[in-house]
Design a protein around this motif. Sequence first.
Motif, short mmCIF file in Angstrom:
data_model
loop_
_atom_site.label_atom_id
_atom_site.label_comp_id
_atom_site.label_asym_id
_atom_site.label_seq_id
_atom_site.Cartn_x
_atom_site.Cartn_y
_atom_site.Cartn_z
N HIS A 236 38.50 8.62 -98.10
CA HIS A 236 38.23 10.05 -98.04
C HIS A 236 36.72 10.24 -98.00
O HIS A 236 35.96 9.32 -98.34
CB HIS A 236 38.83 10.77 -99.25
CG HIS A 236 40.30 10.52 -99.42
ND1 HIS A 236 41.27 11.20 -98.72
CD2 HIS A 236 40.96 9.64 -100.22
CE1 HIS A 236 42.47 10.76 -99.08
NE2 HIS A 236 42.30 9.81 -99.98
N VAL A 237 36.27 11.41 -97.61
CA VAL A 237 34.83 11.68 -97.58
C VAL A 237 34.56 13.08 -98.12
O VAL A 237 35.31 14.03 -97.88
CB VAL A 237 34.25 11.56 -96.15
CG1 VAL A 237 34.12 10.11 -95.74
CG2 VAL A 237 35.07 12.33 -95.13
N ILE A 238 33.46 13.17 -98.87
CA ILE A 238 32.90 14.46 -99.30
C ILE A 238 31.41 14.34 -99.03
O ILE A 238 30.66 13.73 -99.79
CB ILE A 238 33.15 14.74 -100.79
CG1 ILE A 238 34.64 14.70 -101.11
CG2 ILE A 238 32.56 16.10 -101.18
CD1 ILE A 238 34.95 14.81 -102.61
N THR A 239 30.96 14.88 -97.93
CA THR A 239 29.57 14.73 -97.52
C THR A 239 28.95 16.11 -97.28
O THR A 239 29.58 16.99 -96.67
CB THR A 239 29.49 13.85 -96.26
OG1 THR A 239 28.15 13.80 -95.79
CG2 THR A 239 30.40 14.36 -95.14
N LEU A 312 34.00 8.49 -100.28
CA LEU A 312 32.55 8.41 -100.20
C LEU A 312 32.00 9.80 -100.47
O LEU A 312 32.34 10.76 -99.78
CB LEU A 312 32.11 7.92 -98.82
CG LEU A 312 32.49 6.49 -98.44
CD1 LEU A 312 32.00 6.17 -97.03
CD2 LEU A 312 31.94 5.49 -99.43
N VAL A 313 31.16 9.90 -101.48
CA VAL A 313 30.62 11.20 -101.91
C VAL A 313 29.10 11.12 -101.92
O VAL A 313 28.52 10.19 -102.51
CB VAL A 313 31.11 11.58 -103.32
CG1 VAL A 313 30.56 12.94 -103.73
CG2 VAL A 313 32.63 11.58 -103.38
N GLY A 314 28.45 12.07 -101.26
CA GLY A 314 26.99 12.09 -101.28
C GLY A 314 26.43 12.91 -100.15
O GLY A 314 27.15 13.60 -99.42
N GLU A 333 36.13 -0.21 -88.04
CA GLU A 333 36.84 1.06 -87.87
C GLU A 333 36.99 1.75 -89.22
O GLU A 333 37.30 1.10 -90.23
CB GLU A 333 38.21 0.83 -87.21
CG GLU A 333 38.10 0.09 -85.89
CD GLU A 333 39.33 0.24 -85.01
OE1 GLU A 333 40.12 1.20 -85.23
OE2 GLU A 333 39.50 -0.59 -84.10
N PHE A 334 36.78 3.05 -89.23
CA PHE A 334 36.84 3.85 -90.44
C PHE A 334 37.87 4.96 -90.25
O PHE A 334 37.74 5.77 -89.32
CB PHE A 334 35.46 4.46 -90.75
CG PHE A 334 34.42 3.43 -91.11
CD1 PHE A 334 34.08 3.19 -92.43
CD2 PHE A 334 33.80 2.67 -90.12
CE1 PHE A 334 33.13 2.23 -92.77
CE2 PHE A 334 32.85 1.71 -90.44
CZ PHE A 334 32.52 1.48 -91.77
N VAL A 335 38.88 4.97 -91.10
CA VAL A 335 39.93 5.98 -91.05
C VAL A 335 39.67 6.93 -92.22
O VAL A 335 39.84 6.57 -93.38
CB VAL A 335 41.33 5.36 -91.16
CG1 VAL A 335 42.40 6.44 -91.02
CG2 VAL A 335 41.52 4.28 -90.10
N LEU A 336 39.24 8.15 -91.91
CA LEU A 336 38.70 9.06 -92.91
C LEU A 336 39.54 10.32 -93.05
O LEU A 336 40.34 10.66 -92.18
CB LEU A 336 37.27 9.43 -92.54
CG LEU A 336 36.31 8.27 -92.27
CD1 LEU A 336 34.96 8.80 -91.82
CD2 LEU A 336 36.16 7.39 -93.51
N SER A 337 39.32 11.01 -94.16
CA SER A 337 39.99 12.29 -94.40
C SER A 337 39.23 13.04 -95.47
O SER A 337 38.33 12.48 -96.12
CB SER A 337 41.45 12.08 -94.84
OG SER A 337 41.49 11.26 -95.99
N GLY A 338 39.56 14.32 -95.67
CA GLY A 338 38.93 15.12 -96.71
C GLY A 338 39.64 16.46 -96.83
O GLY A 338 40.33 16.89 -95.90
N TYR A 339 39.46 17.10 -97.97
CA TYR A 339 40.17 18.36 -98.25
C TYR A 339 39.20 19.54 -98.22
O TYR A 339 38.21 19.54 -98.93
CB TYR A 339 40.85 18.28 -99.63
CG TYR A 339 41.87 17.17 -99.71
CD1 TYR A 339 43.17 17.37 -99.24
CD2 TYR A 339 41.54 15.93 -100.23
CE1 TYR A 339 44.11 16.35 -99.30
CE2 TYR A 339 42.49 14.92 -100.30
CZ TYR A 339 43.76 15.13 -99.84
OH TYR A 339 44.69 14.12 -99.90
#
Length: 380
Positions: A236-239, A312-314, A333-339
């Motif tokens: 997951h990502v929070i950027t 990943l947060v930042g 390869e990066f399989v990402l998601s976020g809310y």
Amino acid sequence: MSLTFHWFLPTNGDSRHVVGGGHGTPASPAGRDRPPTIAYLSQIARAAEDLGFVGALTPTGAWCEDAWLTTAMVSQATEHLKFLVAFRPGFVSPTLAAQMASTFQRQTGGRLLLNVVTGGESHEQRAYGDFLDKDARYRRTGEFLEIVRRLWAGETVTADGEHLSVRDAALARIPEPVPQVYFGGSSPAAAEVAARHVDVYLTWGEPPAQVAEKIALLRTLAAREGRTLRFGIRLHVITRDTAEQAWAQARRLLDGFDPETVRTVQAGLARSESEGQRRMLALHGGSRDGLEIRPNLWAGIGLVRGGAGTALVGSHEEVAERIEEYAALGIEEFVLSGYPHLEEAYWFGEGVLPRLAARGTWRHPRAAEPAPAAQVPFAS
């Protein structure tokens, strides 16, 4: 080499809060905030396509909509985006699965990727009529992939396996191109299947040292089979524009975790037979404390969600640096998601991808078209 990025289609529903579920646990009520309608999922898919994501993962299980049917419909709203369709080989015959993949490729212009999920929860498998134990399921997965690959190669296949048998199986039309096969699993049985049969091995977002160990093991096993693998990671990502803004969002999500829900989800996940799930649980131990387990790697998602539980947060710059750290290990390869998935696709696509492009580690898959500008159109 240009890194490849995929997004996620939340076929269990979406929200400004974390939507739990997976690995035998039901989707949380937050999934009803934005139901997984074809219209909404198509909106996410179009955004991902425009931003430069190559594909979109769809999950499998009783907690979400069917991946094959959903992606077939969403594909009609996009032109280039590929669909990383998760499916369980024990539920569909290998000949039918090979035929379905062939049809999907023709009807979408070759936009199918397959994520093979053996299934780590016996109680969930039994609900679908599958009563094999975990090790037997992995042996069946190996037989399944061997038959499917032979069919895709144009062979007429007769096979008598421990779990799967076919007679004079053949496809009227083989897929063009043959779909790439993605696969994950942390047990020894999973590693053997990956080494022999798959194209891309996926790991959940563990700390870099643990990821490096997996890559080294899989490379060794694949070399014994005369094969090489590519490697991907699910995160997951929070950027955000600043680290402070990103961590504020992480704290907001954490504040929305009801303690009783956390206890219930953790109890459900504790009975999982998945080695990968066990490794995810070990990262946080069910506690809200110490969730930044490595710089910019946050284990909070796993408190209420099965499967991939780290983010990943930042700041955009920090997240780009962490991605390059994983890439240096061999992750391509990066399989990402976020809310929520729509907004977070833009945060990442307009904040991180241009930075990676400037460093020469990423190119928009349609490079003749302009990459997204390094800005975000909305406030946090």
